[in-house]
Design a protein around this motif. Structure first.
Motif, mmCIF file in Angstrom:
data_model
loop_
_atom_site.group_PDB
_atom_site.id
_atom_site.type_symbol
_atom_site.label_atom_id
_atom_site.label_comp_id
_atom_site.label_asym_id
_atom_site.label_seq_id
_atom_site.Cartn_x
_atom_site.Cartn_y
_atom_site.Cartn_z
ATOM 1 N N GLU A 1 0.935 -1.231 0.133
ATOM 2 C CA GLU A 1 0.065 -0.137 0.294
ATOM 3 C C GLU A 1 0.808 1.224 0.019
ATOM 4 O O GLU A 1 0.571 2.139 -0.793
ATOM 5 N N HIS A 2 1.859 1.531 0.857
ATOM 6 C CA HIS A 2 2.759 2.367 0.765
ATOM 7 C C HIS A 2 3.442 2.691 -0.267
ATOM 8 O O HIS A 2 3.436 3.777 -0.811
ATOM 9 N N LEU B 1 4.442 5.778 -5.431
ATOM 10 C CA LEU B 1 4.540 5.534 -6.937
ATOM 11 C C LEU B 1 3.613 6.595 -7.328
ATOM 12 O O LEU B 1 3.620 7.131 -8.398
ATOM 13 N N GLY B 2 2.161 6.624 -7.047
ATOM 14 C CA GLY B 2 1.109 7.519 -7.428
ATOM 15 C C GLY B 2 1.557 8.948 -7.450
ATOM 16 O O GLY B 2 1.508 9.959 -8.114
ATOM 17 N N ALA C 1 7.795 12.335 -2.998
ATOM 18 C CA ALA C 1 6.611 11.336 -2.913
ATOM 19 C C ALA C 1 6.624 10.501 -1.702
ATOM 20 O O ALA C 1 5.560 10.413 -1.079
ATOM 21 N N ASP C 2 7.679 9.859 -1.220
ATOM 22 C CA ASP C 2 8.054 9.260 -0.137
ATOM 23 C C ASP C 2 7.676 10.178 1.208
ATOM 24 O O ASP C 2 6.965 9.726 1.969
ATOM 25 N N CYS C 3 7.945 11.396 1.129
ATOM 26 C CA CYS C 3 7.796 12.211 2.184
ATOM 27 C C CYS C 3 6.357 12.591 2.439
ATOM 28 O O CYS C 3 5.814 12.594 3.344
ATOM 29 N N ALA D 1 12.488 3.542 -8.840
ATOM 30 C CA ALA D 1 13.036 3.840 -7.512
ATOM 31 C C ALA D 1 11.956 3.910 -6.435
ATOM 32 O O ALA D 1 11.837 3.611 -5.334
ATOM 33 N N ALA D 2 10.758 4.463 -6.984
ATOM 34 C CA ALA D 2 9.460 4.546 -6.108
ATOM 35 C C ALA D 2 8.988 3.156 -5.793
ATOM 36 O O ALA D 2 8.684 2.949 -4.533
#
Length: 169
Positions: free
Chosen positions: A22-23, A28-29, A123-125, A51-52
């Motif tokens: 899910e994460h 990625l989105g 994106a991760d942040c 990488a995402a």
């Protein structure tokens, strides 16, 4: 296609950790939204997307080998797993090297050395801040946006997703 096979293999690695899938798909989105907004195409787009998908792939190995999922262990264990997945998916050696560099440094902001890495970072942040949103106050979140977001699209997306339209000036 490399991205499709990579997503399927990521899902297998995280098969016992639904949060991991899910994460990753949320990251990625967000990355794809930022890539679109920044008009990034081609190789840089592909690198960022891969990488995402693979940024947290060292999570399971870190837990197995070190009894911890802390950042340094994820950064250590992620690249070998990412490399194997990317080789099976038919990625070029150049692509494998770049994605593994990002995976191996994705918790280290000082290591950001390109727009592909910056977009993954943003994106991760966003996803991590969203996950913890209820525990964090607006001034703290605005500070995090200021410190972490370099792209206009990423900054705007973070402010929108976190509901900070009136808080961050």
């Amino acid at each position: 296609m490399v991205i499709d096979q990579t997503i399927e293999e990521m899902k297998q690695v995280f098969r016992d950790l639904p949060y991991g899938v899910e994460h990753t798909l949320h990251v990625l989105g967000y990355a794809e939204t930022i890539l679109d907004g920044e008009s990034i195409t081609g190789r840089v787009r592909e690198t960022t997307a891969l990488a995402a998908v693979l940024h947290d792939i060292g999570f399971v190995e870190a837990k197995k080998k070190h009894g911890s999922m802390d950042a340094p262990y994820q950064e250590k264990e992620g690249p070998p797993v990412a490399e194997a997945i990317l080789k099976r998916a038919g990625a070029s050696q150049e692509m494998i090297w770049r994605v593994c560099y990002i995976v191996g440094h994705h918790h280290t902001q000082a290591s950001i050395d390109g727009i592909d890495f910056q977009i993954l970072w943003e994106a991760d942040c966003i996803e991590n801040l969203m996950y913890n949103r209820e525990k964090l106050d607006n001034p703290y979140l605005c500070q995090k946006v200021q410190e972490n977001f370099k792209t206009e699209t990423g900054r705007a997306l973070a402010i929108k997703q976190l509901g900070l339209q009136d808080a961050c000036q």
